[in-house]
Design an enzyme around this catalytic site. Sequence first.
Site: not given
Length: 463
Positions: A119, A142, A189
């Site tokens: 990302k 982010n 996650h």
Amino acid sequence: MDFKERRVLVIGAGKSGIAVSCFLAGKGARVVLTDRKEANSFSPPLQSLLPPQVELVLGHYPEVVAGVFDLVVVSPGVPLTIPPVMQARELGIPVTGELELAYRLARAPIVAITGTNGKTTTTSLVGEIFNGAGIRTLVAGNIGRPLITEVEKYGPGDLLVLEVSSFQLETTSLFRPRVAAILNITPDHLDRHGNMENYLAAKARIFANQGGGDYAVLNYDDPLTRDLAPLCPGKVIFFSRRHNLEEGVVLSNGFLAVREKGKTHPVLPATALRIPGAHNLENALAAAACGWVLGVREKQLAAALQHFSGVEHRLEFVAEIGGVKYINDSKGTNPEASMKALQAYDQPIVLLAGGRNKGNDFTAFMQLVKEKVRVLVVMGECAGEIETAARMAGVSRIVRAGDFRDAVIKAHRAARPGDVVLLSPACASWDMFKSYEERGEMFKKLVHELILQEMSGGSELSC
């Protein structure tokens, strides 16, 4: 949006929570910022980062009862299962996040990028592409800069390029980017999301509100990502490193190329990229797709792709000492990311791995470690778990470190000329550091101390 005199509870006093609190207080809202951590856990003190009208409740969460708050804003790192969030939802109090809040204030179109890995690199590269094309571009989300702090400075002729995480997407409701890119989806996650189905659903929220005039950029080579295509309301643009697609952004005869309406548009040779590894080739294909659908053409794409040298903490070259290269890949916070890092090098590797496991399995990672790593240095909270997985995979050269400094010392001792000492922990940093950035900075600091030791005639760092 009018926030004047609205009573807002902001949960989580990290970067996002502080940014939201400052923004809302500046708009006249009555803000309470809360965090489970005690006041002495914050450095610098929170009061020094906030306007005086923000009330702090630290060490515990306040109870949310009817008539106390009009809005609850949850920071990305805070699970949505905590009591104040559950209480707010039961009372019908809106619960949102910083990304959604900022989106509702945005006037500029948005390119949003998510995925388990890649990302930050891709978001940075997309920002370079549009800046190079002469478009005033903000890179945020982010990636480190909360969107809320800058969103009002950008208008319809500008562009917002956002890295967005599954945690941020969980609290979106209206969020609608003009271009939504999903790079890949692999287990990560799961300690937060519970299972892959929930994780996948969170990622898919990136395109949930798109319309027919919007674009979804998807990785054709990743089955979970490719299979989201029928759910996309907008136009799907695939990118692929491995498949010879008739339409999309592909690798063709050694060139990154765009295929559209039966015509192939070569952009630049893959060998011209400065960022190493097959995964970075995929990131470049995705970035080119994001640029192409918004009108950036071959020459401008090529200039940005060829100029881009990568991002901090992602396969970042730190130094070469005695014929050994030291590489900072602190952003490798899951096994899949660290596997991509290992695949980027042909030289023998001394790998520093370990930290806090986020619910991941290390089996496949250790099979590659056995193939690529000469010495494995394990550290941190799950050092024992990693060592067990390594031994089961047949990895024989394993060194246990007492702490992070000890890990760097032992990696330095084990390295031989021609090796790569690679920090790619496959784990979160939270057992030893506040963030992967802090971990990466410490690695660079210790490596530079090794250089000074060598220059002064010493052999290594002291414990």
